[in-house]
Design a protein around this motif. Structure first.
Motif, PDB file in Angstrom:
ATOM      1  N   SER A  68       2.241   8.640   2.897  1.00  0.00           N
ATOM      2  CA  SER A  68       3.163   8.832   1.794  1.00  0.00           C
ATOM      3  C   SER A  68       3.357  10.287   1.417  1.00  0.00           C
ATOM      4  CB  SER A  68       2.665   8.054   0.570  1.00  0.00           C
ATOM      5  OG  SER A  68       1.367   8.496   0.210  1.00  0.00           O
ATOM      6  N   LYS A 101      11.326   5.449  -2.058  1.00  0.00           N
ATOM      7  CA  LYS A 101      10.835   4.137  -2.484  1.00  0.00           C
ATOM      8  C   LYS A 101      11.797   3.020  -2.093  1.00  0.00           C
ATOM      9  CE  LYS A 101       8.585   1.928  -6.438  1.00  0.00           C
ATOM     10  NZ  LYS A 101       8.227   2.045  -7.880  1.00  0.00           N
ATOM     11  N   THR A 148       1.950  -4.087   3.915  1.00  0.00           N
ATOM     12  CA  THR A 148       1.334  -3.556   2.697  1.00  0.00           C
ATOM     13  C   THR A 148       2.283  -2.655   1.922  1.00  0.00           C
ATOM     14  OG1 THR A 148       0.375  -1.717   3.952  1.00  0.00           O
ATOM     15  CG2 THR A 148      -0.977  -3.684   3.679  1.00  0.00           C
ATOM     16  N   LEU A 149       3.358  -2.190   2.555  1.00  0.00           N
ATOM     17  CA  LEU A 149       4.289  -1.282   1.891  1.00  0.00           C
ATOM     18  C   LEU A 149       5.399  -2.011   1.145  1.00  0.00           C
ATOM     19  CD1 LEU A 149       4.582   1.456   4.656  1.00  0.00           C
ATOM     20  CD2 LEU A 149       3.722   1.809   2.347  1.00  0.00           C
ATOM     21  N   VAL A 181       7.275  -4.490  -1.274  1.00  0.00           N
ATOM     22  CA  VAL A 181       6.950  -5.192  -2.515  1.00  0.00           C
ATOM     23  C   VAL A 181       6.796  -6.682  -2.225  1.00  0.00           C
ATOM     24  CG1 VAL A 181       7.803  -5.839  -4.793  1.00  0.00           C
ATOM     25  CG2 VAL A 181       8.128  -3.498  -3.967  1.00  0.00           C
ATOM     26  N   THR A 225       2.060  -8.550   0.486  1.00  0.00           N
ATOM     27  CA  THR A 225       0.688  -9.044   0.620  1.00  0.00           C
ATOM     28  C   THR A 225       0.551 -10.497   0.190  1.00  0.00           C
ATOM     29  OG1 THR A 225       0.189  -8.099  -1.554  1.00  0.00           O
ATOM     30  CG2 THR A 225      -0.368  -6.776   0.377  1.00  0.00           C
ATOM     31  N   SER A 256      11.961  -8.315  -1.324  1.00  0.00           N
ATOM     32  CA  SER A 256      12.042  -6.859  -1.214  1.00  0.00           C
ATOM     33  C   SER A 256      12.829  -6.401   0.005  1.00  0.00           C
ATOM     34  CB  SER A 256      10.642  -6.252  -1.193  1.00  0.00           C
ATOM     35  OG  SER A 256       9.860  -6.821  -0.157  1.00  0.00           O
ATOM     36  N   ARG A 267      12.682  -2.373  -0.322  1.00  0.00           N
ATOM     37  CA  ARG A 267      12.099  -1.873  -1.567  1.00  0.00           C
ATOM     38  C   ARG A 267      10.576  -1.814  -1.391  1.00  0.00           C
ATOM     39  NH1 ARG A 267      16.227  -1.233  -4.743  1.00  0.00           N
ATOM     40  NH2 ARG A 267      18.054  -2.595  -4.534  1.00  0.00           N
ATOM     41  N   LEU A 268      10.047  -0.603  -1.494  1.00  0.00           N
ATOM     42  CA  LEU A 268       8.636  -0.358  -1.232  1.00  0.00           C
ATOM     43  C   LEU A 268       7.846  -0.236  -2.528  1.00  0.00           C
ATOM     44  CD1 LEU A 268       8.995   2.346   1.583  1.00  0.00           C
ATOM     45  CD2 LEU A 268       9.199  -0.146   1.770  1.00  0.00           C
ATOM     46  N   LYS A 269       6.534  -0.407  -2.419  1.00  0.00           N
ATOM     47  CA  LYS A 269       5.653  -0.296  -3.581  1.00  0.00           C
ATOM     48  C   LYS A 269       5.555   1.139  -4.090  1.00  0.00           C
ATOM     49  CE  LYS A 269       2.657  -4.128  -2.156  1.00  0.00           C
ATOM     50  NZ  LYS A 269       1.286  -4.491  -1.715  1.00  0.00           N
ATOM     51  N   ARG A 270       5.724   2.077  -3.172  1.00  0.00           N
ATOM     52  CA  ARG A 270       5.608   3.479  -3.533  1.00  0.00           C
ATOM     53  C   ARG A 270       6.492   4.301  -2.601  1.00  0.00           C
ATOM     54  NH1 ARG A 270       1.168   2.386  -0.255  1.00  0.00           N
ATOM     55  NH2 ARG A 270       0.787   3.907   1.426  1.00  0.00           N
TER      56      ARG A 270
END
Length: 263
Positions: free
Chosen positions: A28, A115, A159-160, A162, A165, A178, A190-193
């Protein structure tokens, strides 16, 4: 020579090159990937690539297929004979590895620092059966990789994204929210970060398009997948041999990575 490209399938090309593996070490902290196509200095003229003949490819593994959902191979592997992704890697002798558009028109756009990523598919792309390749097919292909039966593949995206998991794939009728599709040609992640290397992630095998209507037997889909690349699987004997022929619906002018020399 016969008009087909042959390979024997005790099978797995473990291409672990230091040069290309660097693309897997995404983090990241990287800056956003440029959306500009690869520079022409990295391109080899197609007319210089010999055409025709038959390619025989040998491997030691007996469990190999052309399944992308649990593939552990980098985007320069044999899977790219049959499958395409949103982006891909151009690798040539004595030149740097470059990320280039594949099914997409560019290597992705973000307007929020990495993101959210948007990709637009090229017009006129078709599967080997003649049906159009759409953003929905790309979304479904990715969603398959979350199914428990396909555990073990390259899982950066799991894991990336949204909700990734907690997602178990499309076979119970659920979608991964996402991954959004707008019409036939636009797909949004759309990613978590913020994650600047996402354009490299979407080059991985799990991002190959899969038409849901053809995925009636997921466990064996990889033996006779619907091709988006220059070759299609016309014969498959598990542990023995796969025969690949030309995909009549692949066009060289839409693909700046695969030279597809053998017939």
């Amino acid at each position: 020579m016969a008009n087909r490209s042959r390979r024997v399938v005790p099978a797995g090309l473990a291409l672990v090159l230091a040069l290309v593996t660097a693309g897997c070490n995404a983090n990241s902290q990287s800056t956003s990937q440029s959306t500009e196509p690869a520079k022409s200095k990295n391109a080899a003229p197609l007319e210089s690539v010999p055409k025709g003949g038959t390619l025989h490819y040998l491997s030691r593994r007996a469990t190999e297929s052309f399944e992308t959902a649990n593939a552990q191979m980098v985007p320069t592997s044999r899977l790219r004979w049959v499958h395409r992704g949103l982006t891909s890697w151009r690798t040539l002798p004595d030149k740097d590895t470059v990320l280039v558009p594949d099914l997409a028109t560019d290597t992705g756009k973000t307007d929020d620092g990495g993101k959210t990523w948007t990709f637009t598919l090229k017009e006129g792309l078709k599967f080997s059966d003649g049906s159009p390749i759409t953003a929905k097919d790309v979304k479904y292909g990715i969603e398959r990789s979350f199914a428990p039966m396909f555990q073990g593949g390259l899982g950066y995206h799991k894991t990336l994204l949204v909700g990734g998991t907690d997602y178990d794939g499309p076979y119970d009728g659920k979608e991964l929210d996402s991954i959004e599709v707008a019409g036939d040609h636009e797909i949004v992640f759309r990613l978590k970060r913020p994650f600047g290397n996402w354009p490299w992630i979407v080059s991985m095998p799990a991002f190959a398009p899969v038409p849901a209507a053809a995925d009636t037997k997921p466990e064996t889909y990889g033996e006779h997948p619907v091709a988006s690349g220059p070759y299609q699987v016309t014969s498959f004997r598990k542990g023995a041999q796969a025969v690949l022929d030309r995909n009549p619906n692949w066009t060289a002018d839409s693909d700046q990575v695969r030279f597809a020399g053998p017939d």
